[in-house]
Design a protein around this motif. Structure first.
Motif, PDB file in Angstrom:
ATOM      1  N   ASN A  32      26.561  79.193  56.610  1.00  0.00           N
ATOM      2  CA  ASN A  32      26.672  80.329  55.712  1.00  0.00           C
ATOM      3  C   ASN A  32      26.656  79.929  54.243  1.00  0.00           C
ATOM      4  OD1 ASN A  32      26.810  82.034  57.863  1.00  0.00           O
ATOM      5  ND2 ASN A  32      29.033  82.098  57.925  1.00  0.00           N
ATOM      6  N   GLY A  33      27.238  78.753  53.914  1.00  0.00           N
ATOM      7  CA  GLY A  33      27.328  78.365  52.528  1.00  0.00           C
ATOM      8  C   GLY A  33      25.996  78.029  51.901  1.00  0.00           C
ATOM      9  N   ALA A  34      24.994  77.671  52.705  1.00  0.00           N
ATOM     10  CA  ALA A  34      23.697  77.266  52.157  1.00  0.00           C
ATOM     11  C   ALA A  34      22.575  78.187  52.578  1.00  0.00           C
ATOM     12  CB  ALA A  34      23.379  75.838  52.603  1.00  0.00           C
ATOM     13  N   LEU A  35      22.929  79.331  53.192  1.00  0.00           N
ATOM     14  CA  LEU A  35      21.902  80.123  53.837  1.00  0.00           C
ATOM     15  C   LEU A  35      20.923  80.741  52.874  1.00  0.00           C
ATOM     16  CD1 LEU A  35      21.019  81.058  56.610  1.00  0.00           C
ATOM     17  CD2 LEU A  35      22.434  83.082  56.324  1.00  0.00           C
ATOM     18  N   SER A  36      21.349  81.125  51.657  1.00  0.00           N
ATOM     19  CA  SER A  36      20.489  81.908  50.790  1.00  0.00           C
ATOM     20  C   SER A  36      19.762  81.079  49.745  1.00  0.00           C
ATOM     21  CB  SER A  36      21.306  83.007  50.096  1.00  0.00           C
ATOM     22  OG  SER A  36      22.369  82.443  49.361  1.00  0.00           O
ATOM     23  N   VAL A  37      19.748  79.767  49.872  1.00  0.00           N
ATOM     24  CA  VAL A  37      19.027  78.930  48.921  1.00  0.00           C
ATOM     25  C   VAL A  37      17.539  78.944  49.275  1.00  0.00           C
ATOM     26  CG1 VAL A  37      18.739  76.613  48.000  1.00  0.00           C
ATOM     27  CG2 VAL A  37      21.022  77.458  48.550  1.00  0.00           C
ATOM     28  N   ALA A  38      16.691  79.276  48.291  1.00  0.00           N
ATOM     29  CA  ALA A  38      15.256  79.376  48.532  1.00  0.00           C
ATOM     30  C   ALA A  38      14.512  78.715  47.376  1.00  0.00           C
ATOM     31  CB  ALA A  38      14.836  80.839  48.675  1.00  0.00           C
ATOM     32  N   ALA A  39      13.180  78.654  47.505  1.00  0.00           N
ATOM     33  CA  ALA A  39      12.370  78.057  46.444  1.00  0.00           C
ATOM     34  C   ALA A  39      10.948  78.572  46.561  1.00  0.00           C
ATOM     35  CB  ALA A  39      12.384  76.529  46.541  1.00  0.00           C
ATOM     36  N   TRP A  40      10.276  78.714  45.400  1.00  0.00           N
ATOM     37  CA  TRP A  40       8.861  79.045  45.355  1.00  0.00           C
ATOM     38  C   TRP A  40       8.170  78.047  44.448  1.00  0.00           C
ATOM     39  CZ3 TRP A  40       4.724  80.690  47.399  1.00  0.00           C
ATOM     40  CH2 TRP A  40       3.609  81.057  46.659  1.00  0.00           C
ATOM     41  N   ARG A  41       7.243  77.295  45.018  1.00  0.00           N
ATOM     42  CA  ARG A  41       6.528  76.230  44.307  1.00  0.00           C
ATOM     43  C   ARG A  41       7.502  75.265  43.630  1.00  0.00           C
ATOM     44  NH1 ARG A  41       1.043  77.120  43.986  1.00  0.00           N
ATOM     45  NH2 ARG A  41       0.299  79.271  44.190  1.00  0.00           N
ATOM     46  N   ASN A 108      -2.627  79.101  47.060  1.00  0.00           N
ATOM     47  CA  ASN A 108      -1.503  79.127  47.996  1.00  0.00           C
ATOM     48  C   ASN A 108      -0.349  78.282  47.488  1.00  0.00           C
ATOM     49  OD1 ASN A 108      -3.243  80.585  49.669  1.00  0.00           O
ATOM     50  ND2 ASN A 108      -3.960  78.740  50.718  1.00  0.00           N
ATOM     51  N   GLY A 109       0.838  78.610  47.933  1.00  0.00           N
ATOM     52  CA  GLY A 109       2.027  77.846  47.575  1.00  0.00           C
ATOM     53  C   GLY A 109       3.004  77.850  48.728  1.00  0.00           C
ATOM     54  N   THR A 110       4.060  77.075  48.586  1.00  0.00           N
ATOM     55  CA  THR A 110       5.071  76.975  49.641  1.00  0.00           C
ATOM     56  C   THR A 110       6.309  77.763  49.251  1.00  0.00           C
ATOM     57  OG1 THR A 110       4.309  74.793  50.329  1.00  0.00           O
ATOM     58  CG2 THR A 110       6.524  75.426  50.987  1.00  0.00           C
ATOM     59  N   LEU A 111       6.672  78.712  50.101  1.00  0.00           N
ATOM     60  CA  LEU A 111       7.904  79.470  49.946  1.00  0.00           C
ATOM     61  C   LEU A 111       8.915  78.897  50.934  1.00  0.00           C
ATOM     62  CD1 LEU A 111       9.579  81.932  48.895  1.00  0.00           C
ATOM     63  CD2 LEU A 111       8.602  83.235  50.796  1.00  0.00           C
ATOM     64  N   VAL A 112       9.984  78.315  50.401  1.00  0.00           N
ATOM     65  CA  VAL A 112      11.059  77.813  51.254  1.00  0.00           C
ATOM     66  C   VAL A 112      12.031  78.963  51.476  1.00  0.00           C
ATOM     67  CG1 VAL A 112      12.892  76.120  51.524  1.00  0.00           C
ATOM     68  CG2 VAL A 112      10.778  75.491  50.351  1.00  0.00           C
ATOM     69  N   HIS A 113      11.962  79.527  52.660  1.00  0.00           N
ATOM     70  CA  HIS A 113      12.748  80.716  52.998  1.00  0.00           C
ATOM     71  C   HIS A 113      14.006  80.282  53.744  1.00  0.00           C
ATOM     72  CE1 HIS A 113      13.736  84.655  54.671  1.00  0.00           C
ATOM     73  NE2 HIS A 113      12.823  85.188  53.887  1.00  0.00           N
ATOM     74  N   PRO A 114      15.189  80.794  53.371  1.00  0.00           N
ATOM     75  CA  PRO A 114      16.417  80.337  54.039  1.00  0.00           C
ATOM     76  C   PRO A 114      16.498  80.700  55.504  1.00  0.00           C
ATOM     77  CG  PRO A 114      16.871  82.167  52.551  1.00  0.00           C
ATOM     78  CD  PRO A 114      15.459  81.745  52.286  1.00  0.00           C
ATOM     79  N   TRP A 115      15.753  81.706  55.924  1.00  0.00           N
ATOM     80  CA  TRP A 115      15.772  82.101  57.332  1.00  0.00           C
ATOM     81  C   TRP A 115      14.516  81.644  58.082  1.00  0.00           C
ATOM     82  CZ3 TRP A 115      17.786  85.252  53.515  1.00  0.00           C
ATOM     83  CH2 TRP A 115      19.140  85.580  53.655  1.00  0.00           C
ATOM     84  N   TRP A 116      13.354  81.769  57.466  1.00  0.00           N
ATOM     85  CA  TRP A 116      12.105  81.440  58.149  1.00  0.00           C
ATOM     86  C   TRP A 116      11.667  80.003  57.962  1.00  0.00           C
ATOM     87  CZ3 TRP A 116      11.803  84.849  61.553  1.00  0.00           C
ATOM     88  CH2 TRP A 116      11.891  86.214  61.315  1.00  0.00           C
ATOM     89  N   GLY A 117      12.280  79.288  57.023  1.00  0.00           N
ATOM     90  CA  GLY A 117      11.864  77.920  56.764  1.00  0.00           C
ATOM     91  C   GLY A 117      10.736  77.855  55.747  1.00  0.00           C
ATOM     92  N   ALA A 118      10.003  76.739  55.737  1.00  0.00           N
ATOM     93  CA  ALA A 118       8.901  76.554  54.789  1.00  0.00           C
ATOM     94  C   ALA A 118       7.672  77.322  55.276  1.00  0.00           C
ATOM     95  CB  ALA A 118       8.579  75.076  54.633  1.00  0.00           C
ATOM     96  N   ILE A 119       7.148  78.206  54.417  1.00  0.00           N
ATOM     97  CA  ILE A 119       6.013  79.045  54.778  1.00  0.00           C
ATOM     98  C   ILE A 119       4.929  78.890  53.706  1.00  0.00           C
ATOM     99  CG2 ILE A 119       5.291  81.367  55.431  1.00  0.00           C
ATOM    100  CD1 ILE A 119       8.250  82.124  55.602  1.00  0.00           C
ATOM    101  N   LYS A 120       3.700  78.703  54.140  1.00  0.00           N
ATOM    102  CA  LYS A 120       2.583  78.690  53.199  1.00  0.00           C
ATOM    103  C   LYS A 120       2.214  80.136  52.884  1.00  0.00           C
ATOM    104  CE  LYS A 120      -0.609  75.593  53.510  1.00  0.00           C
ATOM    105  NZ  LYS A 120      -1.805  74.810  53.937  1.00  0.00           N
TER     106      LYS A 120
END
Length: 471
Positions: A32-41, A108-120
């Protein structure tokens, strides 16, 4: 399953399930403490909300003078991912500028999604970035992405599995769901007859006896500590409702029977330690952590004990079909937790990985045989095809995961010892010109072959890791 995906195993991927509160999927306190961390490019942010559309591209067709319609299916629709992000910190303006820059980048870029994982993904609409004088040190932004379709030329099982460890855990989660559905099928009657209530009581009692014996026989204190609370709950049993109009009773039975294996799997210690972390957050310092090999072995042993005890209980029960169905559900949930615990294993060699693979597959094969036997008998209606499908999918995922990792694991070689000699001489011969590896070769040789007197090694064959792979 070797722990190569440290981001997943480090978050404590353990007990699985989605039907009851205790099973709860992979979400846990540590997650739960790290669930919402995400990134775009590469620009990180917090993702409190996300919406993902998925379905079919359907065209409705109406005809004059008719109230009904026809449909034409144009295939799957991988809909947009709508993201609401927060950039928080003293550098929020700088990071907002970085986000604005990457939102304007093409391609295209990589979206690091906290639930779905790394998605192109690809950005399909202009993102919005907003500031407010009432929200200092924080920027809000919204963006809409679509997944990039996979390469249509890619073929084969391994080309379709981008993350084999996630595939294993996904199939194990489906295995838990099938077990819960089996219990719901058995306990779906509106009025609970005395024989069915007695069957539930018998199954809970048998499960308590099995887990009390299995956890009591281990010398690992963390195992007994993790199992103490759910074991006490098993001893207390489950209350029988006056009416059984929904799945509450069935889910409470499933939760009770899944308690001990879920607790054991959840307490498995991560395979990787953080290089920089607070003292109490470093892997291995928690006395309640359980070694993955110990937990997996215990859960596999429990599966076999539950199978044997369940057969005996069914033969003595007034309602043998219900006992078989409920015991099968309990056994399936335990097997799923064994697969989840095995996801944190670290393999020393190719032989080690293949050995664990064979143990897991043998466990699942035994359950397939039990289900096929149950299908040939009359009695409680349980979802036979669903359980068989979940088991076979789990076998395929485990096989794919181990096969994908074998190439990165060291091989074990056989060394012939022609006469009685010191293990040090053998180690020097194996290491060759690289004398720095002699000690590692000797240590592995002694441990792998159980040499009680390394100074005098008898003629025969010794097994040791390839020198270049020793660390």
């Amino acid at each position: 399953m070797s722990g190569a995906l440290s981001a997943l195993s480090g978050l404590g991927a353990g007990s699985l399930g989605s039907q009851t509160g205790l099973l709860g999927g992979m979400a846990g306190g540590l997650l739960n403490g790290a669930l919402s961390v995400a990134a775009w490019r590469g620009v990180t942010f917090w993702m409190p909300n996300s919406q993902d559309e998925a379905g079919r591209r359907m065209l409705q067709i109406w005809f004059p003078g008719r109230d009904d319609f026809r449909t034409q299916d144009f295939g799957a629709q991988d809909g947009p991912i709508r993201v609401s992000g927060l950039i928080i910190g003293d550098d929020y303006v700088i990071r907002a500028k970085r986000m604005r820059t990457v939102l304007m980048q093409a391609g295209n870029g990589t979206l690091v999604h906290p639930w779905w994982g790394a998605i192109k993904c690809r950005l399909v609409q202009s993102g919005s970035i907003s500031f407010s004088d009432g929200e200092i040190r924080m920027t809000r932004f919204q963006a809409t992405f679509v997944r990039v379709p996979p390469d249509p030329t890619s073929k084969g099982l391994f080309a379709r599995i981008a993350d084999t460890l996630t595939s294993v855990l996904t199939q194990a989660d489906a295995l838990v769901d099938s077990a819960v559905m089996a219990m719901r099928s058995v306990l779906s009657v509106l009025t609970l007859p005395l024989a069915l209530v007695s069957a539930v009581s018998s199954v809970v009692s048998v499960a308590h006896g099995v887990w009390d014996a299995v956890t009591g026989s281990t010398a690992a204190l963390p195992v007994r500590t993790a199992a103490s609370a759910p074991l006490a709950a098993l001893a207390g049993g489950v209350s029988v409702p006056v009416t059984n109009s929904d799945t509450t009773y069935a889910d409470s039975v499933a939760t009770l029977l899944a308690g001990v294996p879920a607790a054991v799997a959840q307490s498995v210690s991560p395979t990787a330690s953080a290089a920089i972390a607070p003292a109490d957050a470093v892997s291995g310092v928690d006395e309640n952590d359980i070694d993955p090999a110990v937990a997996t072995t215990l859960l596999i042993t429990a599966v076999q004990s539950l199978r044997t005890a369940g057969q005996t209980a069914a033969e003595q029960a007034a309602d043998p079909a219900s006992v078989r169905g409920l015991m099968l559900g309990a056994t399936l949930m335990t097997a799923a937790q064994a697969v989840a615990a095995a996801s944190s294993l670290t393999y020393a060699s190719q032989d080690d990985a293949l050995s664990w693979r064979d143990r897991l597959l043998a466990m699942l094969d035994d359950l397939i045989g039990d289900i096929e036997t149950l299908a040939g008998t009359s009695g409680a209606a349980v979802p036979i095809s669903g359980m068989l499908g979940a088991l076979r999918d789990s076998k395929a995922a485990i096989t794919a995961d181990i096969s994908e990792r074998l190439g990165r694991l060291p091989a074990v070689i056989a060394v012939t010892v022609p006469r009685q000699m010191s293990a040090w001489l053998v180690a020097y011969a194996v290491a060759g010109d690289n004398t720095a590896e002699v000690e590692d070769v000797w240590t592995d040789m002694v441990a792998r072959n159980g040499l009680r007197q390394p100074a005098v090694t008898n003629p025969g064959t010794l097994r040791v890791l390839q020198p270049s792979d020793l660390t």
